[in-house]
Enzyme design. Structure first.
Site, mmCIF file in Angstrom:
data_model
loop_
_atom_site.group_PDB
_atom_site.id
_atom_site.type_symbol
_atom_site.label_atom_id
_atom_site.label_comp_id
_atom_site.label_asym_id
_atom_site.label_seq_id
_atom_site.Cartn_x
_atom_site.Cartn_y
_atom_site.Cartn_z
ATOM 1 N N SER A 153 64.203 69.411 49.670
ATOM 2 C CA SER A 153 63.268 70.022 50.615
ATOM 3 C C SER A 153 62.305 70.976 49.882
ATOM 4 C CB SER A 153 64.057 70.727 51.722
ATOM 5 O OG SER A 153 63.227 71.109 52.781
ATOM 6 N N ASP A 204 62.444 62.210 59.862
ATOM 7 C CA ASP A 204 62.617 63.630 59.516
ATOM 8 C C ASP A 204 61.757 64.462 60.464
ATOM 9 O OD1 ASP A 204 62.434 66.199 58.413
ATOM 10 O OD2 ASP A 204 62.472 65.471 56.346
ATOM 11 N N HIS A 257 66.396 65.260 58.339
ATOM 12 C CA HIS A 257 66.042 66.161 57.236
ATOM 13 C C HIS A 257 67.308 66.492 56.456
ATOM 14 C CE1 HIS A 257 63.379 68.872 55.091
ATOM 15 N NE2 HIS A 257 64.335 69.785 55.124
#
Length: 435
Positions: free
Chosen positions: A212, A351, A382
């Site tokens: 991320s 996501d 995610h």
């Protein structure tokens, strides 16, 4: 009155039938919502891959079959990006292990203290070589998060040493030593960790991994300076958004509940910042970053989005004059094309945090550059990517296995190819081999 009584008798028997119909309609509506929300009708498929058919990429896809095989999420809830994301966020991982590591403290030039955790390998690497994974977690995360612990435990068992950065200010029990904490794209702490590993283990090769926000940091770090790519075999980035400037508008939209996620993440950031209030908003001017004022603290309390926090607090740690300038300079989109080591970029189509429009960045990059593979899964949310039976997922996820599988493939490729093709040699060395 007789008439009224007769009417009552005629209406009463029809009532239960009407209620049954309403009940059936309610059940049907609930089932419809469940099927829609859980995406039960959505097919499973292999990741959509964008890459150039180079010998290296062909070798990688043959050696890491997970990238070409169907990713099958848990049957009942795994096709919902929201549930995958929520499960990762709340539970982290099911029954996550407790790898044993050593915490290292690195003093930085500006008085800050970077920390990272070092985990030695628990088995032999498939090539017999010494390889270290340098790992950068997601926003406000650190080595004690479940998903990091699960991944590290798996990588150790596959023969990798792991070094995990703890984002500056993220560990609840470690005080800041200067009025600065981690930001969206500051690479200083990650760079300090990598330098330490290179000095402490002169023989080791590096695999760079970012989750991320960590994916943005590692890609920016590698692209900022050619020397940062020395001794790096490859890089894997999972679920990053590539451009904060482009993501900014999408984060205020309600589709996929992004505005709600934005609020939750802002709330978490607020807690982290306020836990270091003394150092960041200290009474003495020396303890306070330039441009930081009391008004910023009161604005922090009322902030409901990451953008407000970034504008009032985060950009000021590095002296940016505007949010636009901060997002421009801190996003890896301006640096990633300078990365020449093999690069695997993984995203998920469902996501809820990364809008589809951002995925043109990795797709275009993979079309233009032969060292890049872009893998887009249909499901995974995610940082979810859970696998498993109907209800209960396995502790180890598709993501964990793909990162290690890709890393193994790159290590094997390096081992078996002629010296000039080795990604660890400089262009100068290779140009000498050319006729």
């Amino acid at each position: 009155t007789m008439n009224n009584e007769a009417e009552v008798h005629t209406i009463a028997p029809e009532m239960p039938a009407m209620f049954d119909g309403m009940k059936l309609a309610a059940v049907a509506a609930v089932l419809y919502i469940i099927v829609r929300c859980l995406n039960l009708k959505s097919p499973t498929a292999p990741p959509e891959l964008t890459y150039q058919a180079t010998p290296l990429n062909r070798f990688v896809l043959k050696s890491c079959p997970l990238l070409t095989k169907e990713y099958i999420p848990p049957l009942l809830w795994g096709k919902s990006g929201h549930l995958q994301t929520a499960l990762y966020g709340k539970m982290g991982r099911v029954s996550s292990p407790h790898p044993y590591g050593l915490r290292k403290f690195l003093p930085m030039q500006d008085g800050a203290t970077a920390t990272f955790d070092l985990f030695e390998p628990l088995g032999d690497h498939c090539t017999g070589d010494e390889v270290t994974m340098v790992i950068c977690p997601g926003i406000g995360n650190h080595s004690e998060k479940h998903y990091i612990r699960t991944f590290v435990d798996y990588a150790q068992k596959q023969g990798y040493r792991c070094a995990v950065l703890n984002h500056l200010g993220a560990l609840p029990n470690i005080e800041l030593t200067s009025p600065r904490m981690f930001t969206y794209g500051c690479t200083w702490e990650f760079s300090a960790m990598v330098s330490y590993i290179k000095k402490a283990y002169p023989q080791t090769q590096l695999i760079v991994v970012g989750f991320s926000l960590g994916g943005n940091i590692v890609c920016k770090f590698l692209g900022e300076n050619r020397t940062n790519q020395e001794r790096v075999l490859c890089c894997v980035s999972v679920c990053q958004g590539y451009s904060a400037l482009r993501a900014q508008e999408t984060f205020l939209q309600w589709d996929q509940c992004r505005r709600f996620y934005n609020f939750l993440m802002a709330d978490n950031m607020k807690k982290i910042i306020l836990s270091h209030r003394g150092m960041l908003f200290g009474e003495t001017s020396s303890k306070r970053p330039l441009m930081m004022e009391d008004a910023d603290l009161s604005r922090l309390y009322t902030a409901t989005s990451l953008m407000q926090i970034d504008d009032n607090i985060m950009r000021k740690f590095h002296g940016y004059n505007s949010l636009k300038e901060y997002y421009e300079k801190e996003s890896c989109v301006h640096y990633i094309h300078n990365v020449n080591v093999p690069l695997l970029l993984v995203n998920s189509a469902d996501d809820p945090l990364v809008h589809q429009s951002l995925l043109t960045i990795p797709r275009t990059l993979a079309e233009k550059k032969e060292n890049v593979i872009f893998a887009l899964t249909l499901h995974g949310g995610h940082l979810g990517f859970f696998e498993g039976a109907v209800l209960f997922p396995q502790p180890l996820t598709w993501m964990d296995k793909v990162i290690v599988g890709y890393a193994n493939a790159i290590c094997q490729w390096e081992k078996q190819k002629p010296p000039c093709q080795s990604g660890t040699r400089s262009e100068k060395d290779c140009s000498e081999d050319k006729p």
